[in-house]
Write a protein that holds these residues in place. Structure first.
Motif, mmCIF file in Angstrom:
data_model
loop_
_atom_site.group_PDB
_atom_site.id
_atom_site.type_symbol
_atom_site.label_atom_id
_atom_site.label_comp_id
_atom_site.label_asym_id
_atom_site.label_seq_id
_atom_site.Cartn_x
_atom_site.Cartn_y
_atom_site.Cartn_z
ATOM 1 N N GLU A 1 -2.158 13.766 0.996
ATOM 2 C CA GLU A 1 -3.073 12.736 1.490
ATOM 3 C C GLU A 1 -2.520 11.337 1.255
ATOM 4 O O GLU A 1 -2.635 10.465 2.119
ATOM 5 C CB GLU A 1 -4.438 12.900 0.829
ATOM 6 C CG GLU A 1 -5.180 14.133 1.300
ATOM 7 C CD GLU A 1 -6.470 14.395 0.536
ATOM 8 O OE1 GLU A 1 -6.897 13.523 -0.259
ATOM 9 O OE2 GLU A 1 -7.038 15.479 0.732
ATOM 10 N N ARG A 2 -1.905 11.120 0.095
ATOM 11 C CA ARG A 2 -1.323 9.809 -0.202
ATOM 12 C C ARG A 2 -0.212 9.465 0.785
ATOM 13 O O ARG A 2 -0.130 8.350 1.291
ATOM 14 C CB ARG A 2 -0.779 9.755 -1.622
ATOM 15 C CG ARG A 2 -1.851 9.699 -2.660
ATOM 16 C CD ARG A 2 -1.288 9.391 -4.027
ATOM 17 N NE ARG A 2 -2.364 9.347 -4.979
ATOM 18 C CZ ARG A 2 -3.268 8.366 -5.064
ATOM 19 N NH1 ARG A 2 -3.203 7.358 -4.240
ATOM 20 N NH2 ARG A 2 -4.221 8.412 -5.968
ATOM 21 N N MET A 3 0.654 10.427 1.035
ATOM 22 C CA MET A 3 1.777 10.142 1.921
ATOM 23 C C MET A 3 1.311 9.958 3.365
ATOM 24 O O MET A 3 1.868 9.138 4.090
ATOM 25 C CB MET A 3 2.838 11.232 1.808
ATOM 26 C CG MET A 3 3.481 11.290 0.424
ATOM 27 S SD MET A 3 3.929 9.662 -0.264
ATOM 28 C CE MET A 3 5.089 9.094 0.933
ATOM 29 N N ASP A 62 0.827 -1.196 0.000
ATOM 30 C CA ASP A 62 0.000 0.000 0.000
ATOM 31 C C ASP A 62 0.871 1.260 0.000
ATOM 32 O O ASP A 62 0.591 2.211 -0.720
ATOM 33 C CB ASP A 62 -0.939 -0.004 1.211
ATOM 34 C CG ASP A 62 -2.019 1.034 1.088
ATOM 35 O OD1 ASP A 62 -2.633 1.125 0.010
ATOM 36 O OD2 ASP A 62 -2.251 1.761 2.082
ATOM 37 N N ALA A 63 1.950 1.253 0.789
ATOM 38 C CA ALA A 63 2.870 2.400 0.825
ATOM 39 C C ALA A 63 3.570 2.551 -0.520
ATOM 40 O O ALA A 63 3.753 3.675 -1.001
ATOM 41 C CB ALA A 63 3.885 2.233 1.945
ATOM 42 N N ARG A 64 3.966 1.433 -1.155
ATOM 43 C CA ARG A 64 4.590 1.494 -2.492
ATOM 44 C C ARG A 64 3.644 2.134 -3.496
ATOM 45 O O ARG A 64 4.045 2.968 -4.307
ATOM 46 C CB ARG A 64 4.980 0.091 -2.978
ATOM 47 C CG ARG A 64 6.232 -0.441 -2.387
ATOM 48 C CD ARG A 64 6.750 -1.665 -3.144
ATOM 49 N NE ARG A 64 5.760 -2.673 -3.440
ATOM 50 C CZ ARG A 64 5.510 -3.735 -2.682
ATOM 51 N NH1 ARG A 64 6.157 -3.918 -1.545
ATOM 52 N NH2 ARG A 64 4.606 -4.607 -3.049
ATOM 53 N N ARG A 65 2.392 1.758 -3.444
ATOM 54 C CA ARG A 65 1.392 2.311 -4.374
ATOM 55 C C ARG A 65 1.235 3.817 -4.167
ATOM 56 O O ARG A 65 1.242 4.584 -5.127
ATOM 57 C CB ARG A 65 0.054 1.592 -4.168
ATOM 58 C CG ARG A 65 -1.042 2.088 -5.079
ATOM 59 C CD ARG A 65 -2.344 1.281 -4.855
ATOM 60 N NE ARG A 65 -3.410 1.853 -5.621
ATOM 61 C CZ ARG A 65 -4.184 2.857 -5.202
ATOM 62 N NH1 ARG A 65 -3.997 3.388 -4.016
ATOM 63 N NH2 ARG A 65 -5.138 3.327 -5.978
ATOM 64 N N PRO A 82 8.475 5.683 6.188
ATOM 65 C CA PRO A 82 9.234 4.842 7.119
ATOM 66 C C PRO A 82 9.348 3.410 6.608
ATOM 67 O O PRO A 82 8.437 2.889 5.984
ATOM 68 C CB PRO A 82 8.425 4.914 8.409
ATOM 69 C CG PRO A 82 7.039 5.268 7.983
ATOM 70 C CD PRO A 82 7.168 6.063 6.722
ATOM 71 N N LEU A 83 10.492 2.824 6.873
ATOM 72 C CA LEU A 83 10.707 1.403 6.572
ATOM 73 C C LEU A 83 10.550 0.663 7.899
ATOM 74 O O LEU A 83 11.437 0.740 8.749
ATOM 75 C CB LEU A 83 12.104 1.174 5.995
ATOM 76 C CG LEU A 83 12.377 1.860 4.655
ATOM 77 C CD1 LEU A 83 13.851 1.755 4.295
ATOM 78 C CD2 LEU A 83 11.522 1.231 3.561
ATOM 79 N N VAL A 84 9.425 0.029 8.071
ATOM 80 C CA VAL A 84 9.127 -0.618 9.353
ATOM 81 C C VAL A 84 8.807 -2.081 9.140
ATOM 82 O O VAL A 84 8.432 -2.497 8.052
ATOM 83 C CB VAL A 84 7.936 0.070 10.071
ATOM 84 C CG1 VAL A 84 8.304 1.498 10.461
ATOM 85 C CG2 VAL A 84 6.706 0.067 9.199
#
Length: 121
Positions: free
Chosen positions: A90-92, A27-30, A116-118
């Motif tokens: 909004e996306r970020m 989802d974050a990649r998108r 963030p890379l979590v």
């Protein structure tokens, strides 16, 4: 030497990223991809620039994607008036990250996405 694309824009890619502590969730990649797409669209449609760079790097537990251009830049009042910039914010936010805009008239614009890379649990 990069060649201009059909939009008349030379695009450079810089990658200084190593694997983070965990993969970036889908989802974050998108959201990051669509934010990048919007940033480049804004350069083509509004900035009247000739060159844009897409720079990807990891720094500890964050991934940063920076998109500077050599276009006309933004007036202070323009930084929050367009839907594109609001959409990127909004996306970020949905990706758990942030975006900021650095610009000055006739000095281009720099869009900075951070995610963030979590660990995914």
């Amino acid at each position: 030497q990069p060649q201009p694309a059909p939009a008349g824009l030379t695009c450079r890619l810089q990658i200084d990223a190593s694997p983070g502590p965990a993969p970036l969730p889908a989802d974050a990649r998108r959201h990051l991809y669509l934010g990048l797409k919007e940033a480049i669209h804004n350069v083509v449609k509004h900035a009247a620039g000739t060159e844009v760079t897409v720079a990807l790097r990891t720094d500890g537990d964050a991934l940063t994607l920076t998109v500077p251009d050599d276009g006309r830049g933004l007036e202070a009042r323009e930084t929050r008036t367009g839907n594109g910039m609001r959409n990127m914010e909004e996306r970020m936010k949905a990706a758990g990250g942030s975006v900021r805009f650095e610009s000055a008239p006739e000095r281009g614009c720099r869009v900075i996405f951070e995610v963030p890379l979590v660990e995914v649990t």
